[in-house]
Enzyme design. Structure first.
Site, mmCIF file in Angstrom:
data_model
loop_
_atom_site.group_PDB
_atom_site.id
_atom_site.type_symbol
_atom_site.label_atom_id
_atom_site.label_comp_id
_atom_site.label_asym_id
_atom_site.label_seq_id
_atom_site.Cartn_x
_atom_site.Cartn_y
_atom_site.Cartn_z
ATOM 1 N N LYS A 88 0.846 -1.195 0.000
ATOM 2 C CA LYS A 88 0.000 0.000 0.000
ATOM 3 C C LYS A 88 0.883 1.248 0.000
ATOM 4 O O LYS A 88 1.911 1.293 0.695
ATOM 5 C CB LYS A 88 -0.908 -0.039 1.241
ATOM 6 C CG LYS A 88 -1.924 1.098 1.355
ATOM 7 C CD LYS A 88 -2.766 0.890 2.607
ATOM 8 C CE LYS A 88 -3.720 2.029 2.874
ATOM 9 N NZ LYS A 88 -4.495 1.813 4.122
ATOM 10 N N SER A 163 -9.226 2.394 3.676
ATOM 11 C CA SER A 163 -8.373 3.059 2.701
ATOM 12 C C SER A 163 -7.488 2.102 1.885
ATOM 13 O O SER A 163 -6.828 2.537 0.939
ATOM 14 C CB SER A 163 -7.465 4.074 3.403
ATOM 15 O OG SER A 163 -6.604 3.448 4.336
ATOM 16 N N SER A 187 -9.543 0.309 7.870
ATOM 17 C CA SER A 187 -9.027 0.337 6.502
ATOM 18 C C SER A 187 -8.512 -0.985 5.971
ATOM 19 O O SER A 187 -8.175 -1.071 4.791
ATOM 20 C CB SER A 187 -7.925 1.400 6.387
ATOM 21 O OG SER A 187 -8.466 2.685 6.539
#
Length: 496
Positions: A88, A163, A187
């Site tokens: 990520k 996220s 997230s």
């Protein structure tokens, strides 16, 4: 269900096939495939689906292929060595920029690799590149006001959640079997629920410390992974624990089978404000509760073990994070950051904090006290069961980052209604893809446990997965528009 809007690259003819990470690892150990073949297949799959999903932000394909070739020469494929994965884009990786999903940051390559990324790599994962997140992970969808959203492989008109939405899209679409994610308010679990994946938020401190989070007043961030099977998640934490073990937490070891103990499970479906969750989320929890009872567990209906005030306090804390980015990002993140290019939602959250600054000390005190309050809920229960989300993955734009702030706030609170408690308490929780909405979108079910008790969640998750195998995208949509192309061509094309 097959629709023109599904998008995956599963291909039974290439090296990745329909296999999870554990099966691929076994093939590597037995000489049935090679690390280069797996990385090649992942890059070929990516070239087919990412034009539709738009889930990646930067790549290191040549480096990944070189690393795979080196691993093949060494030939020792213990743990997850040789498996393709993504990072990520809020952790540093030497040679790639870290943009945190924000147009405000310069695109320049980092000179170091963060501790969490290093731990992931030490398990043997070959990082192909980095995946999208919304700006600084401040919302529950991977969207942007001035660039392309990451799109849900189950239905490309819908959100991946956030996220860690870019990572979720890559795993759900079959590009890689596992990808890095992190969780500051849901997230990991939110995109897992949106994209039909397994998402465990571990206990605070289970992995190496996240550099940007460890100095927060309350460290709400936990790093982890997204996978398609429970055994992959369990195996990852076993492998990661061999690289780093936090002595303040009980060791996990490698959990490979359901637990023998029958659990006491507390169940609730209403949001903290007393409103009902969407019918598909209530139905998912009720069916999960029935399955737990059939397996011999005791399920009791309870009131939410979180006070109604918690939602406002957490939003104010979230606003503090946004205000820190707006006012101090040049010092804490990058000296060349341009605050004028920050998202409207980031500015809206920051203004919410400054307008309510007089309340922050009291909110922070209550959040500090919450850890002990939350722990007390497990004096008479082993696990808490709830929806993961207030409703299934919304259409792109429902949580747009340029909505009027009050509208955005209300929609976000209604959607991400169940996950933040474990970030403040530090306790673990997992989302499992146990249901589908009438439109075919996945619906997650959320199980939470006491601090350090990931073993309870993994044992229960293994049992539930065995009793009711999770539905994967490739099994439901064998002829999706991008999937058909990938299945026909992936074995013939070179990486983009």
């Amino acid at each position: 269900m097959t629709t023109p809007n599904t998008c995956h690259a599963f291909n039974p003819k290439d090296a990745l096939g329909h296999h999870d990470a554990c099966a691929l690892s076994e093939q590597l150990q037995q000489g049935g495939t090679s690390a280069k073949a797996l990385v090649d297949a992942a890059l070929q799959r990516l070239s087919h689906v990412d034009p539709h999903l738009k889930a990646t932000v930067s790549m290191q394909a040549e480096h990944a292929l070189e690393q795979a070739e080196l691993l093949d020469k060494v030939g020792q494929f213990e743990e997850f060595k040789g498996l393709p994965a993504f990072l990520k884009d809020n952790l540093d990786l030497e040679g790639l920029p870290t943009l945190h999903g924000s147009a405000s940051l310069p695109r320049r390559n980092k000179q170091r690799t963060s501790a969490v990324a290093r731990q992931l790599m030490d398990t043997g994962l070959v990082l192909l590149g980095k995946t999208k997140l919304p700006e600084f992970g401040l919302t529950a969808t991977t969207e942007f006001s001035a660039s392309e959203a990451a799109r849900n492989p189950w239905h490309t008109d819908h959100s991946t959640g956030g996220s860690s939405g870019g990572s979720a899209a890559m795993v759900a679409a079959g590009v890689v079997p596992i990808a890095h994610a992190n969780d500051g308010g849901g997230s990991i679990r939110i995109p897992a629920a949106c994209c039909g994946l397994v998402g465990l938020k571990p206990s605070r401190g289970r992995l190496q410390a996240n550099e940007l989070a460890k100095h927060l007043p309350i460290n709400i961030v936990s790093d982890g992974v997204l996978t398609r099977t429970v055994r992959d998640t369990a195996a990852f934490y076993a492998h990661a624990e061999r690289q780093y073990w936090n002595p303040t937490l009980p060791a996990l070891g490698h959990i490979t089978r359901p637990g023998r103990k029958r659990l006491t499970i507390g169940m609730f479906t209403r949001k903290l404000n007393g409103e009902d969750s969407a019918p598909e989320c209530v139905d998912a929890v009720q069916k999960a509760a029935m399955l737990c009872e059939q397996l011999g567990h005791e399920v009791r209906e309870i009131a939410p073990p979180v006070p109604a005030q918690f939602a406002d306090d957490f939003l104010l804390y979230w606003g503090m994070l946004a205000a820190s980015v707006v006012h101090f990002g040049r010092f804490a993140v990058d000296r060349k950051m341009n605050p004028a290019q920050l998202e409207p939602l980031t500015h809206g959250l920051a203004k919410h904090f400054t307008r309510n600054l007089h309340r922050f000390a009291f909110a922070l005190r209550r959040l500090y006290q919450f850890e002990k309050q939350y722990a007390s809920a497990f004096e008479h229960m082993d696990v808490v069961l709830s929806p993961t989300l207030g409703h299934a993955a919304p259409p792109i734009g429902h949580l747009a980052l340029n909505l009027p702030f009050e509208e955005a706030r209300q929609r976000l609170v209604n959607f991400a209604a169940f996950t933040a408690a474990q970030n403040v308490s530090g306790a673990p929780a997992i989302s499992l893809p146990m249901h589908q909405a009438t439109n075919g979108l996945p619906v997650g079910v959320h199980f939470a446990a006491a601090m350090g008790h990931e073993f309870r969640l993994l044992e229960l998750a293994l049992e539930l997965e065995q009793a009711q195998p999770f539905k994967m995208l490739h099994a439901l949509t064998p002829t999706s528009h991008a999937g058909r192309q990938a299945a026909d061509k992936a074995s013939q094309l070179k990486p983009a």
